[in-house]
Enzyme design. Structure first.
Site, PDB file in Angstrom:
ATOM      1  CG  ASP A  61      -1.994   1.046   1.155  1.00  0.00           C
ATOM      2  OD1 ASP A  61      -2.126   1.688   0.088  1.00  0.00           O
ATOM      3  OD2 ASP A  61      -2.691   1.251   2.166  1.00  0.00           O
ATOM      4  CE  LYS A  62       5.414   0.269  -4.769  1.00  0.00           C
ATOM      5  NZ  LYS A  62       6.869   0.280  -4.584  1.00  0.00           N
ATOM      6  CG  ASN A 107       9.094  -5.381  -7.113  1.00  0.00           C
ATOM      7  OD1 ASN A 107       9.366  -4.191  -7.317  1.00  0.00           O
ATOM      8  ND2 ASN A 107       9.476  -6.022  -6.013  1.00  0.00           N
ATOM      9  NE  ARG A 108      11.399  -4.946 -15.704  1.00  0.00           N
ATOM     10  CZ  ARG A 108      11.300  -6.195 -16.175  1.00  0.00           C
ATOM     11  NH1 ARG A 108      11.843  -7.200 -15.492  1.00  0.00           N
ATOM     12  NH2 ARG A 108      10.682  -6.436 -17.311  1.00  0.00           N
ATOM     13  CG  PHE A 111      11.473   3.787  -4.779  1.00  0.00           C
ATOM     14  CD1 PHE A 111      11.202   2.571  -4.155  1.00  0.00           C
ATOM     15  CD2 PHE A 111      12.595   4.497  -4.370  1.00  0.00           C
ATOM     16  CE1 PHE A 111      12.037   2.075  -3.151  1.00  0.00           C
ATOM     17  CE2 PHE A 111      13.431   4.014  -3.369  1.00  0.00           C
ATOM     18  CZ  PHE A 111      13.155   2.802  -2.764  1.00  0.00           C
ATOM     19  CG  ASN A 153       9.740   2.111   3.242  1.00  0.00           C
ATOM     20  OD1 ASN A 153      10.304   2.793   2.393  1.00  0.00           O
ATOM     21  ND2 ASN A 153      10.105   0.860   3.506  1.00  0.00           N
ATOM     22  CG  ASN A 184      13.548   0.806   0.942  1.00  0.00           C
ATOM     23  OD1 ASN A 184      14.468  -0.008   1.034  1.00  0.00           O
ATOM     24  ND2 ASN A 184      12.676   0.804  -0.048  1.00  0.00           N
ATOM     25  CB  SER A 187      14.550  -0.420  -3.628  1.00  0.00           C
ATOM     26  OG  SER A 187      14.132  -0.742  -4.951  1.00  0.00           O
ATOM     27  CG  ASN A 189      13.470  -2.924  -8.546  1.00  0.00           C
ATOM     28  OD1 ASN A 189      14.120  -3.668  -9.274  1.00  0.00           O
ATOM     29  ND2 ASN A 189      12.577  -3.371  -7.693  1.00  0.00           N
ATOM     30  CB  THR A 190      16.209   3.340  -6.994  1.00  0.00           C
ATOM     31  OG1 THR A 190      14.779   3.398  -6.977  1.00  0.00           O
ATOM     32  CG2 THR A 190      16.759   4.743  -7.194  1.00  0.00           C
ATOM     33  CE  LYS A 221      11.972  -3.942   3.302  1.00  0.00           C
ATOM     34  NZ  LYS A 221      10.581  -3.852   2.825  1.00  0.00           N
ATOM     35  CG  ASN A 250      13.746  -4.318  -0.133  1.00  0.00           C
ATOM     36  OD1 ASN A 250      12.992  -4.815  -0.970  1.00  0.00           O
ATOM     37  ND2 ASN A 250      13.717  -3.028   0.164  1.00  0.00           N
ATOM     38  CE1 TYR A 321       2.617  -7.502  -2.394  1.00  0.00           C
ATOM     39  CE2 TYR A 321       4.264  -5.789  -2.196  1.00  0.00           C
ATOM     40  CZ  TYR A 321       3.181  -6.345  -2.861  1.00  0.00           C
ATOM     41  OH  TYR A 321       2.652  -5.733  -3.959  1.00  0.00           O
TER      42      TYR A 321
HETATM   43  C1  LIG Z   1       5.639  -5.802  -5.728  1.00  0.00           C
HETATM   44  C2  LIG Z   1       6.539  -5.459  -4.562  1.00  0.00           C
HETATM   45  C3  LIG Z   1       6.788  -4.125  -4.263  1.00  0.00           C
HETATM   46  C4  LIG Z   1       7.614  -3.788  -3.187  1.00  0.00           C
HETATM   47  N1  LIG Z   1       7.834  -2.471  -2.900  1.00  0.00           N
HETATM   48  C5  LIG Z   1       8.588  -2.141  -1.819  1.00  0.00           C
HETATM   49  C6  LIG Z   1       8.782  -0.790  -1.454  1.00  0.00           C
HETATM   50  O1  LIG Z   1       8.254   0.143  -2.095  1.00  0.00           O
HETATM   51  N2  LIG Z   1       9.559  -0.514  -0.385  1.00  0.00           N
HETATM   52  C7  LIG Z   1      10.130  -1.494   0.376  1.00  0.00           C
HETATM   53  O2  LIG Z   1      10.809  -1.195   1.365  1.00  0.00           O
HETATM   54  N3  LIG Z   1       9.962  -2.799   0.062  1.00  0.00           N
HETATM   55  C8  LIG Z   1       9.199  -3.146  -0.998  1.00  0.00           C
HETATM   56  N4  LIG Z   1       9.005  -4.462  -1.306  1.00  0.00           N
HETATM   57  C9  LIG Z   1       9.694  -5.502  -0.494  1.00  0.00           C
HETATM   58  C10 LIG Z   1       8.793  -6.077   0.607  1.00  0.00           C
HETATM   59  O3  LIG Z   1       8.454  -5.098   1.554  1.00  0.00           O
HETATM   60  C11 LIG Z   1       9.510  -7.241   1.337  1.00  0.00           C
HETATM   61  O4  LIG Z   1      10.671  -6.744   1.955  1.00  0.00           O
HETATM   62  C12 LIG Z   1       9.903  -8.376   0.390  1.00  0.00           C
HETATM   63  O5  LIG Z   1       8.911  -8.573  -0.600  1.00  0.00           O
HETATM   64  C13 LIG Z   1      10.126  -9.701   1.118  1.00  0.00           C
HETATM   65  O6  LIG Z   1       8.962 -10.113   1.799  1.00  0.00           O
HETATM   66  P1  LIG Z   1       7.919 -11.201   1.185  1.00  0.00           P
HETATM   67  O7  LIG Z   1       8.710 -12.389   0.768  1.00  0.00           O
HETATM   68  O8  LIG Z   1       6.969 -11.482   2.313  1.00  0.00           O
HETATM   69  O9  LIG Z   1       7.253 -10.533   0.055  1.00  0.00           O
HETATM   70  C14 LIG Z   1       8.178  -4.812  -2.390  1.00  0.00           C
HETATM   71  C15 LIG Z   1       7.910  -6.154  -2.685  1.00  0.00           C
HETATM   72  C16 LIG Z   1       7.090  -6.478  -3.752  1.00  0.00           C
HETATM   73  C17 LIG Z   1       6.811  -7.939  -4.040  1.00  0.00           C
END
Ligand SMILES: Cc1cc2nc3c(=O)[nH]c(=O)nc-3n(C[C@H](O)[C@H](O)[C@H](O)COP(=O)(O)O)c2cc1C
Length: 359
Positions: A61-62, A107-108, A111, A153, A184, A187, A189-190, A221, A250, A321
């Protein structure tokens, strides 16, 4: 990202996710909670009272559109974001990929978010609500699930000329609205973001952010893709700067034995294949910090048994997640029931009593 459902799974992953958040946002305003509150599961971490140790990880829930809905599912905490100072579109679509045979996601996104200020105007501000009523901040996010802890975050815009300044901005702005803030820097992806996890860049960033946070606890994180020296460095810098908790971890850029067609997509991998690495990093950080900082374990948590194992290995809280995608909206309530039964079976009166017993 959407909950498992035959129809939703036929949609593109990101479209399904948007629909799910909209539905949960609407349900959160009026629905009946799915999980009863369980006194044994209440736990205080970094001075914050969590109704239970199972949190919604960042990225679901960004923009903070369905916070009450997620509390209603039973989550003890909801971490919104990652939010950047300015809205940004993220990477080109498609950029979220299901790996069903692996119960994983790549995912990529990069942000993608609507920007910090619009999200802050949407969330219930504990500090402001407290100030207006004359009461101290009471963590007043009321959904169908009652009270829960709100984390915000924050990250840096892709094009920021001074990334550290983006974090300081985020911390300063979010602090009055959050029960805790997460920085954070993990990531994948940045481009270049994770360089902030090293050396002087890390120490300077943490010093600047802790100076900006006021009294709001601040969490860091980290990525799972770290060398032993990085882990020691991060632990030292977190201790020196009095970071209140570490979120470990992450998504990973590694690809441990995947079977699904999307396995070679670029991005961060999450879900079941992350379990061994997440467990290892939890124990690494437990050793490196000497248990002096609370740890929040994330990565593949999908059951009460896994949550319980993480607590016993030294996590004070867990987040998830990807399992929500495959298990559906009943997952948090099921984990709470299972966890409560396991604690009771082993004679633990509280969550805190179980933390680290296997470490
Ligand atoms: C689609 C997607 C988007 C994510 N976006 C973020 C993010 O914006 N910021 C962040 O700190 N982690 C992000 N994460 C990472 C998750 O918070 C988590 O650290 C990671 O997915 C591992 O947990 P899980 O195996 O339960 O998914 C994202 C993960 C997924 C799958």
């Amino acid at each position: 990202m959407a909950f498992y459902h035959p129809i939703l799974f036929r949609l593109d992953a990101e479209r399904a996710h948007t629909l799910t958040i909209a539905a949960l946002g609407a349900w959160g305003k009026a629905g009946t909670p799915l999980a009863p509150s369980v006194p044994r599961l209440a736990t205080t971490v970094a001075g914050i009272a969590f109704p239970n140790p199972v949190g919604l990880a960042a990225g679901v829930d960004k923009d903070g559109r369905a916070i009450d809905g997620f509390f209603g599912l039973g989550f003890g905490s909801v971490e919104i974001g990652t939010l950047t100072p300015l809205a940004q579109p993220g990477n080109p679509k498609p950029r979220i990929f299901r790996l069903p045979e692996d119960r994983a996601v790549i995912n990529r996104l990069g942000f993608n978010n609507g920007g910090l200020d619009p999200a802050l105007s949407r969330v219930c501000s504990p500090a402001k609500a407290g100030a207006q009523s004359g009461h101290p901040p009471s963590r007043v996010n009321k959904g169908p699930g009652g009270e829960g802890v709100l984390g915000i975050n924050v990250g840096a815009n892709k094009d920021a000329s001074d990334r550290a300044a983006d974090y300081v901005h985020g911390v300063t702005r979010a602090a009055p609205h959050a029960d805790y803030i997460t920085i954070n820097i993990s990531s994948p992806n940045t481009p270049g973001l994770r360089d902030l996890q090293h050396g002087a860049a890390l120490r300077d960033l943490l010093a600047a952010c802790t100076a900006a946070k006021g009294t709001t606890p601040i969490f860091l994180k980290v990525a799972p893709d770290l060398e032993p020296a990085d882990i020691d460095d991060i632990a030292r810098a977190a201790l020196d700067n009095r970071i209140d908790a570490l979120i470990v971890n992450n998504t990973t850029i590694s690809r441990p034995g995947l079977r699904s067609a999307n396995a070679q997509e670029t991005g961060g991998l999450s879900g079941a294949p992350l379990v061994p690495l997440a467990r290892r990093r939890l124990s690494d950080f437990r050793k490196a910090t000497g248990a002096a900082i609370p740890l929040i374990s994330v990565g593949g948590v999908d059951s009460g048994a896994e949550a319980y194992a993480r607590l016993r290995a030294g996590a004070s809280l867990v987040q998830l997640y990807t399992a929500l995608v495959y298990e559906g909206p009943g997952l948090p309530a099921r984990i709470l029931r299972e966890l409560d039964a396991l604690l009771q079976r082993d004679g633990f009166a509280t969550v805190a009593d179980a933390v680290g017993v296997d470490a």
